[in-house]
Design a protein around this motif. Structure first.
Motif, mmCIF file in Angstrom:
data_model
loop_
_atom_site.group_PDB
_atom_site.id
_atom_site.type_symbol
_atom_site.label_atom_id
_atom_site.label_comp_id
_atom_site.label_asym_id
_atom_site.label_seq_id
_atom_site.Cartn_x
_atom_site.Cartn_y
_atom_site.Cartn_z
ATOM 1 N N LEU A 44 0.814 -1.210 0.000
ATOM 2 C CA LEU A 44 0.000 0.000 0.000
ATOM 3 C C LEU A 44 0.851 1.265 0.000
ATOM 4 C CD1 LEU A 44 -2.645 -0.998 2.692
ATOM 5 C CD2 LEU A 44 -2.840 -1.175 0.211
ATOM 6 N N HIS A 45 0.495 2.205 -0.838
ATOM 7 C CA HIS A 45 1.037 3.566 -0.846
ATOM 8 C C HIS A 45 2.561 3.644 -0.694
ATOM 9 C CE1 HIS A 45 -3.158 4.680 -0.331
ATOM 10 N NE2 HIS A 45 -3.212 3.868 0.690
ATOM 11 N N PRO A 46 3.333 2.961 -1.555
ATOM 12 C CA PRO A 46 4.793 3.013 -1.400
ATOM 13 C C PRO A 46 5.341 4.403 -1.707
ATOM 14 C CG PRO A 46 4.216 1.934 -3.443
ATOM 15 C CD PRO A 46 2.928 2.184 -2.720
ATOM 16 N N ARG A 47 6.185 4.892 -0.847
ATOM 17 C CA ARG A 47 6.732 6.243 -0.989
ATOM 18 C C ARG A 47 7.723 6.367 -2.135
ATOM 19 N NH1 ARG A 47 6.295 9.569 3.866
ATOM 20 N NH2 ARG A 47 5.109 8.401 5.408
ATOM 21 N N HIS A 48 8.342 5.264 -2.519
ATOM 22 C CA HIS A 48 9.389 5.335 -3.544
ATOM 23 C C HIS A 48 8.845 5.400 -4.971
ATOM 24 C CE1 HIS A 48 8.500 1.033 -3.526
ATOM 25 N NE2 HIS A 48 9.074 0.970 -4.723
ATOM 26 N N LEU A 49 7.547 5.223 -5.158
ATOM 27 C CA LEU A 49 6.973 5.286 -6.509
ATOM 28 C C LEU A 49 6.298 6.630 -6.762
ATOM 29 C CD1 LEU A 49 5.385 1.743 -6.916
ATOM 30 C CD2 LEU A 49 7.477 2.626 -7.943
ATOM 31 N N PRO A 50 6.400 7.145 -7.970
ATOM 32 C CA PRO A 50 5.748 8.425 -8.295
ATOM 33 C C PRO A 50 4.237 8.339 -8.084
ATOM 34 C CG PRO A 50 7.179 7.708 -10.087
ATOM 35 C CD PRO A 50 7.116 6.591 -9.108
ATOM 36 N N GLY A 51 3.678 9.306 -7.421
ATOM 37 C CA GLY A 51 2.244 9.354 -7.201
ATOM 38 C C GLY A 51 1.734 8.482 -6.067
ATOM 39 N N ARG A 52 2.607 7.729 -5.430
ATOM 40 C CA ARG A 52 2.238 6.833 -4.331
ATOM 41 C C ARG A 52 0.928 6.096 -4.618
ATOM 42 N NH1 ARG A 52 3.007 9.334 1.420
ATOM 43 N NH2 ARG A 52 2.737 7.143 1.856
ATOM 44 N N ILE A 55 -2.542 0.801 -4.489
ATOM 45 C CA ILE A 55 -2.274 -0.638 -4.388
ATOM 46 C C ILE A 55 -1.161 -0.970 -5.381
ATOM 47 C CG2 ILE A 55 -3.273 -2.944 -4.608
ATOM 48 C CD1 ILE A 55 -6.044 -1.565 -4.249
ATOM 49 N N VAL A 56 -0.145 -1.692 -4.912
ATOM 50 C CA VAL A 56 0.995 -2.013 -5.763
ATOM 51 C C VAL A 56 1.302 -3.501 -5.664
ATOM 52 C CG1 VAL A 56 3.465 -1.628 -6.081
ATOM 53 C CG2 VAL A 56 1.983 0.284 -5.556
ATOM 54 N N PHE A 57 1.544 -4.098 -6.834
ATOM 55 C CA PHE A 57 1.973 -5.486 -6.927
ATOM 56 C C PHE A 57 3.409 -5.467 -7.435
ATOM 57 C CE2 PHE A 57 -2.559 -5.351 -7.333
ATOM 58 C CZ PHE A 57 -3.000 -6.412 -6.559
ATOM 59 N N PRO A 58 4.403 -5.446 -6.525
ATOM 60 C CA PRO A 58 5.802 -5.233 -6.931
ATOM 61 C C PRO A 58 6.336 -6.267 -7.916
ATOM 62 C CG PRO A 58 5.573 -4.977 -4.559
ATOM 63 C CD PRO A 58 4.278 -5.512 -5.067
ATOM 64 N N ARG A 59 6.064 -7.552 -7.710
ATOM 65 C CA ARG A 59 6.609 -8.573 -8.612
ATOM 66 C C ARG A 59 5.997 -8.477 -10.008
ATOM 67 N NH1 ARG A 59 5.578 -12.905 -4.490
ATOM 68 N NH2 ARG A 59 7.120 -12.422 -2.929
ATOM 69 N N ARG A 60 4.758 -8.063 -10.057
ATOM 70 C CA ARG A 60 4.062 -7.951 -11.345
ATOM 71 C C ARG A 60 4.263 -6.568 -11.975
ATOM 72 N NH1 ARG A 60 -0.721 -11.933 -10.576
ATOM 73 N NH2 ARG A 60 -0.227 -12.770 -8.538
ATOM 74 N N ILE A 64 -1.962 0.435 -8.981
ATOM 75 C CA ILE A 64 -3.385 0.746 -9.141
ATOM 76 C C ILE A 64 -3.743 1.941 -8.272
ATOM 77 C CG2 ILE A 64 -5.731 -0.104 -8.795
ATOM 78 C CD1 ILE A 64 -4.589 -2.933 -9.228
ATOM 79 N N TRP A 65 -4.453 2.884 -8.881
ATOM 80 C CA TRP A 65 -5.051 3.982 -8.136
ATOM 81 C C TRP A 65 -6.548 3.765 -8.115
ATOM 82 C CZ3 TRP A 65 -1.067 5.705 -11.542
ATOM 83 C CH2 TRP A 65 0.013 6.307 -10.917
ATOM 84 N N VAL A 66 -7.176 4.008 -6.982
ATOM 85 C CA VAL A 66 -8.634 4.009 -6.888
ATOM 86 C C VAL A 66 -9.034 5.476 -6.818
ATOM 87 C CG1 VAL A 66 -10.638 3.200 -5.612
ATOM 88 C CG2 VAL A 66 -8.568 1.799 -5.664
ATOM 89 N N HIS A 67 -9.567 5.978 -7.930
ATOM 90 C CA HIS A 67 -9.860 7.401 -8.058
ATOM 91 C C HIS A 67 -11.331 7.703 -7.827
ATOM 92 C CE1 HIS A 67 -5.977 8.642 -9.169
ATOM 93 N NE2 HIS A 67 -6.061 8.590 -10.482
ATOM 94 N N GLY A 68 -11.574 8.802 -7.117
ATOM 95 C CA GLY A 68 -12.916 9.346 -7.022
ATOM 96 C C GLY A 68 -13.227 10.096 -8.307
ATOM 97 N N CYS A 69 -14.407 9.887 -8.833
ATOM 98 C CA CYS A 69 -14.769 10.485 -10.132
ATOM 99 C C CYS A 69 -14.763 12.012 -10.078
ATOM 100 C CB CYS A 69 -16.128 9.965 -10.576
ATOM 101 S SG CYS A 69 -16.132 8.188 -10.892
ATOM 102 N N PHE A 70 -15.190 12.597 -8.976
ATOM 103 C CA PHE A 70 -15.199 14.056 -8.861
ATOM 104 C C PHE A 70 -13.780 14.606 -8.804
ATOM 105 C CE2 PHE A 70 -14.888 17.741 -5.992
ATOM 106 C CZ PHE A 70 -15.533 18.683 -6.780
ATOM 107 N N TRP A 71 -12.975 14.117 -7.871
ATOM 108 C CA TRP A 71 -11.653 14.688 -7.637
ATOM 109 C C TRP A 71 -10.717 14.505 -8.814
ATOM 110 C CZ3 TRP A 71 -11.295 18.100 -4.049
ATOM 111 C CH2 TRP A 71 -12.135 18.022 -2.945
ATOM 112 N N HIS A 72 -10.898 13.424 -9.574
ATOM 113 C CA HIS A 72 -9.989 13.137 -10.686
ATOM 114 C C HIS A 72 -10.674 13.280 -12.042
ATOM 115 C CE1 HIS A 72 -6.811 11.833 -7.951
ATOM 116 N NE2 HIS A 72 -7.811 11.418 -7.207
#
Length: 150
Positions: A44-52, A55-60, A64-72
């Motif tokens: 979850l929310h790794p600091r070393h990746l752009p945009g944090r 959800i991140v699957f490091p080996r794969r 993934i970002w879960v975006h709110g339709c209004f905010w994004h």
């Protein structure tokens, strides 16, 4: 004497907007719990990746970002409207969110990652889950066999 920003905003509206979280939102928790229940393990929310990403699957190498339709500003979604009050504030703010999302996704692609977005409005259907399962492939064998033992 300096003015406080947004002093003309209704206190009730100010409290509502201040209570909106940026992580661990209901849509994000739904996606996380569904993926976990299916046997997928993630970071979850790794600091070393752009945009944090949420959800991140490091080996794969999938982010993934879960975006709110209004905010994004999900294109074509009725939830993605610009408020009629304070349009001079909301228009540029929401446009910058969209621009920033694109920059972060491009930065991840440059690092060899596969960024994906799950939109808030998609969660009412199961399309998002089928899309992610196709993208991720089967869960790891360790977790998949543990699920079948129960």
């Amino acid at each position: 004497m300096s003015r406080q920003p947004f002093e003309d905003v209704d206190p009730v509206r100010r409290r509502i907007m201040a209570s909106i979280r940026g992580r661990d939102t209901k849509p994000e928790l739904l996606v996380r719990s569904t993926l976990h229940r299916l046997g997928y393990r993630y970071t979850l929310h790794p600091r070393h990746l752009p945009g944090r990403p949420d959800i991140v699957f490091p080996r794969r190498k999938v982010a993934i970002w879960v975006h709110g339709c209004f905010w994004h500003q999900h294109h074509g979604c009725p939830l993605a409207h610009v408020p009629r009050t304070r349009e001079g504030y909301w228009g540029p703010k929401l446009a910058r969110n969209v621009e920033r999302d694109k920059e972060k996704a491009d930065a991840l692609r440059a690092l060899g990652w596969h960024p994906h977005v799950v939109w808030e409005c998609e969660l009412q259907k199961q399309d998002w889950l089928l899309r992610l399962k196709r993208l991720l492939g089967p869960p790891s064998r360790l977790h998949a066999t543990a699920l079948t033992c129960w």
